[in-house]
Design an enzyme around this catalytic site. Structure first.
Site, PDB file in Angstrom:
ATOM      1  N   ASP A  30      41.187  46.563  39.637  1.00 44.55           N
ATOM      2  CA  ASP A  30      41.088  45.117  39.856  1.00 44.55           C
ATOM      3  C   ASP A  30      42.109  44.364  39.022  1.00 44.55           C
ATOM      4  O   ASP A  30      42.714  43.395  39.484  1.00 44.55           O
ATOM      5  CB  ASP A  30      39.667  44.650  39.497  1.00 44.55           C
ATOM      6  CG  ASP A  30      39.268  43.382  40.224  1.00 44.55           C
ATOM      7  OD1 ASP A  30      40.151  42.571  40.523  1.00 44.55           O
ATOM      8  OD2 ASP A  30      38.070  43.189  40.476  1.00 44.55           O
ATOM      9  N   CYS A 256      43.857  35.575  39.752  1.00 43.24           N
ATOM     10  CA  CYS A 256      43.884  35.176  41.150  1.00 43.24           C
ATOM     11  C   CYS A 256      45.330  34.918  41.530  1.00 43.24           C
ATOM     12  O   CYS A 256      46.033  34.163  40.859  1.00 43.24           O
ATOM     13  CB  CYS A 256      43.046  33.904  41.295  1.00 43.24           C
ATOM     14  SG  CYS A 256      43.226  33.116  42.884  1.00 43.24           S
TER      15      CYS A 256
HETATM   16 ZN    ZN Z   1      37.123  41.669  41.392  1.00 45.52          ZN
END
Ligand code: ZN
Length: 330
Positions: A30, A256
């Site tokens: 991630d 992000c």
């Molecule tokens: Zn995540």
């Protein structure tokens, strides 16, 4: 002033039978998938070795996606192969589809996470499938696994469970429906993810409470992003409901792609510290994780690192709880 340790949530005690929690390191997947730096296979292996030495026993080590989409994770097969050489390390990979699942099964991952986005808009944009088409894919993956007699577990990861940047609100009823549908389709476990950092402790408590009531201990993991500084508070809220497994990322890297500088997953070292400080055994040496963070900073130069504990260090009186016992491991 005498500090008293808050007692863990009643659900946590009934779920695990003891005051213990598992932290799954997901930075290698991630974290790295969302940043530009490509960490070498050698450094990923150093990361895994140091995390293992620190006591981490669950790690998500990569993702079986085409290398042209995520060159950062192109060496997932090699990284997984190394992880499998460490005794007792439970190695997960993310698989976005059937093809990825074939690779995960072929390479003998202990668990594969199949992401599903509860937000229809997010699902169509990111996976080019509706959530129910992902459920159907999980059924095919389960059939493939069973046909091969393979033991790789299937985790359905329900993302955007607390809201979505594209769609806005995501109904709790839809999250719960999809979670149950994943299990009905053959997922062994499900988890809930706040993919974009929209959750708050009240919404976490409410949704995890409903989810546990629905599927019990097959609710496997809580996955929080610290985008708006709620990561640890959300983890604590989930702990209060009885969740005892959390995803976390070294130095909180990730973030992000649409918000430069935004933090990623809840930071491993901060989460381990919070749990141990609360009297919850993680089996992880937080000092060793802090040392790893410092090494990783060298591999990630130019990237924004996150977290708080590294700035101040451990409190003078801090004493780790000790290793997770066999009974305590969940
Ligand atoms: Zn995540």
């Amino acid at each position: 002033m005498t500090a008293t340790l808050p007692s863990p949530g009643p659900g946590a005690l009934s779920l695990s039978g003891s005051s213990a929690a598992v932290v799954r390191e997901v930075g290698l997947r991630d974290g790295l998938q969302s940043i530009a730096t490509v960490v070498s296979t050698t450094h990923k292996i150093e990361w895994i070795n140091a995390a293992y030495a620190a006591g981490l026993r669950e790690m998500e080590v990569g993702s079986f996606v085409p290398a042209r989409l995520l060159p950062q994770l192109a060496d997932t097969a090699d990284v997984l192969a190394h992880a499998k050489t460490l005794a007792g390390l439970f190695a997960s990979v993310l698989v976005p589809n059937y093809k990825g699942a074939e690779l995960a099964l072929d390479r003998g991952a202990d668990l594969m996470v199949v992401p599903l986005s509860a937000s229809h808009a997010h699902s169509l944009t990111n996976l080019r499938k509706t959530p129910d088409e992902v459920v159907a894919e999980v059924a095919r993956i389960r059939a493939l696994r069973d046909a091969g007699g393979n033991h790789t577990l299937i985790e359905g990861g329900v993302g955007t469970a607390f809201g979505c940047t594209l769609q806005g609100e995501v109904a709790e009823s839809e999250v719960l429906r999809l979670m149950q549908a994943l299990l009905d389709a053959g997922a062994d476990r499900v988890s809930l993810a706040d993919t974009v950092g929209y959750a708050d402790p009240a919404s976490v408590y409410r949704l995890f409470d409903k989810a546990r009531a629905l599927v019990g201990e097959r609710l496997w993991c809580a996955h929080f992003h610290d985008t708006r500084g709620m990561g640890l508070a959300n983890a604590y809220a989930a702990w209060q409901v009885g969740i005892a497994r959390f995803d976390a990322c070294l130095a909180g890297i990730g973030g992000c792609p649409h918000a430069p500088g935004a933090s990623g997953n809840v930071t491993t070292e901060d989460l381990v510290f919070m749990l141990e400080r609360m009297g919850v055994s993680t089996g992880i040496d937080v000092s060793a994780v802090l040392a790893l963070r410092q090494r990783a900073a060298g591999w990630l130069s130019g990237e924004t690192l996150h977290g708080t504990l590294w700035r101040s260090g451990l409190p003078r009186a801090f004493a780790p709880i000790g290793p997770v016992t066999a009974e305590g491991a969940v």
